[in-house]
Every structure is written in structure tokens, then in C-alpha cells.
Design an enzyme around this catalytic site. Structure first.
Site, PDB file in Angstrom:
ATOM      1  CD  GLU A  59       8.356  -5.063  -3.339  1.00 29.36           C
ATOM      2  OE1 GLU A  59       9.409  -4.698  -2.782  1.00 29.36           O
ATOM      3  OE2 GLU A  59       7.286  -5.211  -2.719  1.00 29.36           O
ATOM      4  CD  GLU A  82       5.626  -9.427  -2.022  1.00 29.86           C
ATOM      5  OE1 GLU A  82       5.978  -8.714  -1.065  1.00 29.86           O
ATOM      6  OE2 GLU A  82       6.422  -9.868  -2.871  1.00 29.86           O
TER       7      GLU A  82
HETATM    8  O1  AHR Z   1       7.395 -10.005   1.902  1.00 28.35           O
HETATM    9  C1  AHR Z   1       8.598  -9.407   2.261  1.00 28.35           C
HETATM   10  C2  AHR Z   1       9.152  -8.506   1.162  1.00 28.35           C
HETATM   11  O2  AHR Z   1       8.289  -7.439   0.956  1.00 28.35           O
HETATM   12  C3  AHR Z   1       9.284  -9.128  -0.194  1.00 28.35           C
HETATM   13  O3  AHR Z   1      10.472  -9.829  -0.333  1.00 28.35           O
HETATM   14  C4  AHR Z   1       9.264  -7.948  -1.113  1.00 28.35           C
HETATM   15  O4  AHR Z   1       8.721  -8.253  -2.375  1.00 28.35           O
HETATM   16  C5  AHR Z   1       8.451  -6.920  -0.347  1.00 28.35           C
HETATM   17  O5  AHR Z   1       9.099  -5.709  -0.259  1.00 28.35           O
END
Ligand code: AHR
Length: 518
Positions: free
Chosen positions: A206, A324
């Protein structure tokens, strides 16, 4: 809800029987709630890579510390410091790939802080997740040990936001160089003469946000620089994963690809959370519908990102990774105080959400390389829950069971499915095949409609079928430490005859049918 078939009525091999003699009336009557589905085994989509069922563990709340790792001296039963119950459950499910150490944590993590004698490891503040003091006791060796125990492919996320190309280059040499270099010798001195052979390497996380708040052009330039110093050691060729978009953001991907101009990564990491307006066990119908409808957007976004990458000659070789994903509900401070940061219960709604996601991955098997749900234990849409870091109990959440229902699809070929309704909250279906076996998964995200599934397998004669289901009419139902098996898998009746498969699909359910064909 429609009456369920009794065990006696379950048909293993129905070929010789008249279906009307054995099926309940509800299944045969033409009804407005009947859903026609056609599976086309000859229309192949692509391989369902086991990596679609990947996982993510971050130094956040009680995911790593207390969830996976309790330490060797803990009163919690453990295998060399790893929570035994968690290991047993995860091994049973199979964890094809595990991403670590973050998340946002990755871009403030310096790998040298997590190697060598534990008492000498520096103590650092985890600036992203609550400002607690991190003692580094779970580091690279402990992570690789976990992967070896689980039989998972390790996936390390490197630090671009606050790190250097030199630091990442050295981490890779430390992990993968078999022997002879100072870093390989250091690894051996720290207990691992054998190289770790880590293939998957994330170049930041990110970086448009917590990983450095960069513009895509700046990140692309940094990516180019980092990639020069990332090398193969001992025959382990690194698979480089660049930071991709948050959600459907096409601007980021375009900016990255335009600036990159050659030297493209092996994978691009996209994140897509499905936010929720309520606390997990207190969802209103409207908020549940809103959240579950977001999966249609995820499907669209994956297809769009794939098409965007395919528009670049170099982009066609880049594997799209949903790094994610999962539901991110409202979490109270009280819950976090008790159990850890971002500790989130998983309900029947979450199980349905997992089923919707996993169905998408099957249907888009030709467009994806890997998908990692966030996160594996205790944090966000986790598979397992513990009563905070110290609690002895470890239970399987609804999401665990949804994943278990999709396990039979792994390494099979996804095939096309046609459904009569394609609106966001319609019955969702995916199917796969290998030799004479077909696996079909159905998800009913509706809270107010039970369906009869009338499914035709085009061109195949079916011999026997069996089904399992995860279902509770209460979308807020969940497994708790007092009642850990409230929502779990049950066998489910299915009628198989000729090329037809019929079964009830109650409101809020995820079901998988495995059928053998003649
Ligand atoms: O999963 C929690 C957070 O969500 C992670 O650290 C980040 O990559 C995303 O914003």
C-alpha cells in the site's frame, strides 16, 4: 423454508431410481423459488490455483503474538512456541501460501530486528497498530518455521516506505543464499544452515497509503530501482510482487505501468476490503445487503484490472494478486481492549461473504494468480479466533468453514456456469472439474428467500453426489468460546439423476456438492 431431505432420501447413486419416488414434493414442484443453473464442463476457464486460498498474518493485535505464536514457555499448549490448536486446525484446512509481516507493518519493519538471540533483539514501537512495544521475538526464522509446520509457501513483504534497496537485497540473500556468503553464514549461525528458499517477495505494501503515501510514478521509479538489486540465489528465482491499487483504482495501475516502461514485476498486488457499517454480531439487514453487494464490485474490479494490465504488452505476463480482501466491520474499542486491535468476530454473514469471494476467484481463475484473505487469526475476517493473546481456547470461525467448503476445488479446472439471475444478491455459483469429478459451490446471500436449485450438468451423466452446507438463518449467528460449533458444516441432501442435480439452498448458506460423472 423448504423441508429438508432426510438421510434416507439422500441419493448416492440415483441412476436406477425414479426421482419422483425419492424426492420430497418441494424439490419437484415447479416453484417461483426454483433457480435454474447450467454447468458447462467443456467450457474451461483455467486452473484454480491453491494460492487463491492464501492467507495473511501481520504484526497487528493478537494475530501473530498470542494468535499464532505464544512462545515456548507459554501455558497455552504449543509446538515450539506455535499455538498447537491453531496449527492443528490450519494444517487440516491447508494454507497454500502465507504473507508476512504486513500490511502497513511491513513498510516500517527492518528484518535485522527479528534475527539472532531473542534477548538481544531491539524493541521497536509498532507505529501503525497501537504504538505497543514490539520485541521482535517473532522474526524471519520463526515465520519460516511456521510455514514449514503448516506446509505453506512463505511470502515476505519487503520495506519500501522506510527501508532501502540494500536492506531488501540483503534479506533475500540472507534467506536464499545456500552457503559461503557472510549473510548465509549468519543464517546458519542463527540455526538454519539450509536456505529458506523464499520465492514470493512483496516490494512494499500500500505505497499509496501507509507504505509511504507515494504517487504511482514515484513508486514505479522506486520499484525499478529495487528490482535491480533483487537476485536469484541458489536457484530460487524471486517472484516480485509490486504494489497495486486499493480497490478499483485504475489511476494507480496506469500511472505505475506507464512509468515502469519495461522490467515489469511478476505480480501486482491489489487490495479490496468490503467495509461494514455495524459491529459483526449486530448487523442490520440493510447494512448486510450493502456489504454483500460489494462483492459484485470486486468481481468487476478484478476483471477491469486484468484488462488494464493486458493492455500493456509487458502487463500480460503480470499475475494479478488480490493480496488483502475480506469484510472489515465496525470494531469497538472495548473489543480491541479485550482481545486485541482489529479483533473481529465472524458470523453467518461473514461466511456468506467468504463464499461469495471464493466463488468469484473460481469464476475468474484465468485472471488471478493468488488471493490472500485478511487475516488468518483474530484480525478482521479471520479463520480462527482466540480469547485475545492469552486465552487458551482457539475456535474455528464461520470463515474457516467457508474455506473448507472450497478446498475440493483446489488444483481443479474452473468451468463456466450459467445462472438465471446475475444481480449482486442473486445465488452465486462456481464449478470445477478433474477427470470424472465435478465440484459445484452455491452461495445464497439472501436473508429472505430459500431456493430450490435445479442444476443441469451439460453433456454429463451423474453417478453419485454428496453435499455439505454452512447455514444459519440468523446472519448474526457465530461461534463463540462457549458455543464453538453453533455454525459448522453439516452434510446436506442432494438428488442426482441423469444430468440433473437438485437440492434446497436455504437463505444465508454456502454449500458445496461433489459429483462423480459416468
Ligand atoms: O489488514 C489491515 C491493514 O489493511 C493492512 O495493514 C494494510 O495493508 C491494509 O490497509
Amino acid at each position: 423454508m423448504r423441508p429438508k431431505l432426510s438421510r434416507r432420501q439422500f441419493v448416492g447413486s440415483a441412476a436406477a431410481l425414479s426421482i419422483s419416488a425419492i424426492a420430497p414434493r418441494g424439490l419437484l414442484a415447479a416453484s417461483s423459488s426454483a433457480q435454474q443453473v447450467v454447468v458447462r464442463p467443456e467450457a474451461e476457464i483455467g486452473l484454480i490455483r491453491p494460492e487463491f486460498h492464501g492467507h495473511f498474518a501481520e504484526h497487528l493485535g493478537s494475530c501473530v503474538y498470542g494468535g499464532l505464536w505464544v512462545g515456548k514457555k507459554s501455558p497455552v499448549p504449543n509446538i515450539d512456541g506455535y499455538r498447537k490448536q491453531a496449527i492443528d486446525y490450519l494444517k487440516e484446512l491447508g494454507v497454500p501460501v502465507l504473507r508476512w509481516p504486513g500490511g502497513c507493518f511491513a513498510d516500517d519493519y527492518h528484518w535485522r530486528d527479528g534475527i539472532g538471540p531473542v534477548e538481544q533483539r531491539p524493541k521497536r514501537v509498532n507505529i501503525h497498530w497501537g504504538g505497543y512495544v514490539e520485541d521482535g521475538s517473532f522474526g524471519t526464522h520463526e515465520f519460516i518455521g511456521l510455514c514449514r509446520l503448516l506446509g505453506s509457501e512463505p511470502y515476505l513483504a519487503g520495506n519500501v516506505g522506510s527501508g532501502t534497496p540494500h536492506e531488501l537485497r540483503d534479506w533475500i540473500e540472507y534467506c536464499n543464499m545456500p552457503s559461503g556468503s557472510t549473510l548465509a553464514e549468519e543464517r546458519a549461525k542463527n540455526g538454519s544452515p539450509e536456505p529458506f528458499r523464499v520465492r514470493y517477495w512483496g516490494v512494499g505494501n500500500e505505497n499509496w497509503g501507509c507504505g509511504g503515501w507515494m504517487r504511482p510514478e514515484i513508486y514505479a521509479n522506486l520499484y525499478r530501482q529495487y528490482s535491480v538489486y533483487i537476485r536469484e540465489y541458489g536457484g530460487t528465482r524471486p517472484f516480485l510482487v509490486a504494489c497495486g491499487p486499493g480497490g478499483p483504482d485504475r489511476r494507480w495501475t496506469r500511472g505505475f505501468m506507464d512509468t515502469l516502461d519495461g522490467g515489469s514485476p511478476d505480480g501486482l498486488s491489489m487490495h479490496y476490503y468490503e467495509g461494514g457499517a455495524d459491529q459483526p454480531t449486530d448487523f442490520t439487514v440493510e447494512h448486510m445487503k450493502e456489504q454483500l453487494s460489494k462483492f459484485a464490485k470486486v468481481e468487476e474490479a478484478i476483471a477491469e484490472q486484468r484488462a488494464l494490465l493486458d493492455g500493456y504488452r509487458e502487463g500480460r505476463k503480470i499475475g494479478l494478486i488480490l493480496d488483502e480482501w475480506g469484510v472489515w466491520d465496525k470494531i469497538t474499542e472495548e473489543t480491541e481492549r479485550r482481545y486485541g486491535k482489529l479483533w473481529q468476530q465472524s458470523t453467518m454473514r461473514s461466511g456468506v461473504a467468504a463464499g461469495l469471494g471464493l466463488n468469484i476467484f473460481n469464476r475468474l481463475a484465468d485472471k488471478l494468480h493468488m488471493c490472500n484473505i485478511a487475516q488468518i487469526v483474530n484480525v478482521l475476517q479471520s479463520l480462527l479466533l482466540t480469547e485475545g493473546p492469552e486465552g487458551k481456547a482457539c475456535i474455528r470461525a464461520t470463515t474457516y468453514y467457508a474455506f473448507a467448503l472450497f478446498k475440493p476445488h483446489r488444483s481443479k479446472t474452473a468451468v463456466r456456469v450459467e445462472t438465471q439471475d446475475t444481480s449482486p444478491l442473486a445465488v452465486s455459483v462456481s464449478a470445477s472439474k478433474r477427470e470424472k469429478e465435478l465440484v459445484i459451490s452455491f452461495v445464497n446471500p439472501r436473508h429472505d428467500a430459500d431456493f430450490e436449485i435445479d442444476c443441469t450438468i451439460a453433456g454429463r451423466n451423474l453417478r453419485e453426489g454428496k453435499a455439505e452446507i454452512l447455514h444459519d438463518a440468523d446472519w448474526n449467528a457465530c461461534n463463540t468460546f462457549d458455543n464453538p460449533n453453533r455454525v459448522a458444516l453439516r452434510t446436506h441432501p442432494v438428488v442426482v439423476e441423469g444430468s440433473k442435480l437438485r437440492m434446497d439452498l436455504p437463505r444465508l448458506s454456502v454449500a458445496t456438492v461433489t459429483v462423480q460423472t459416468a
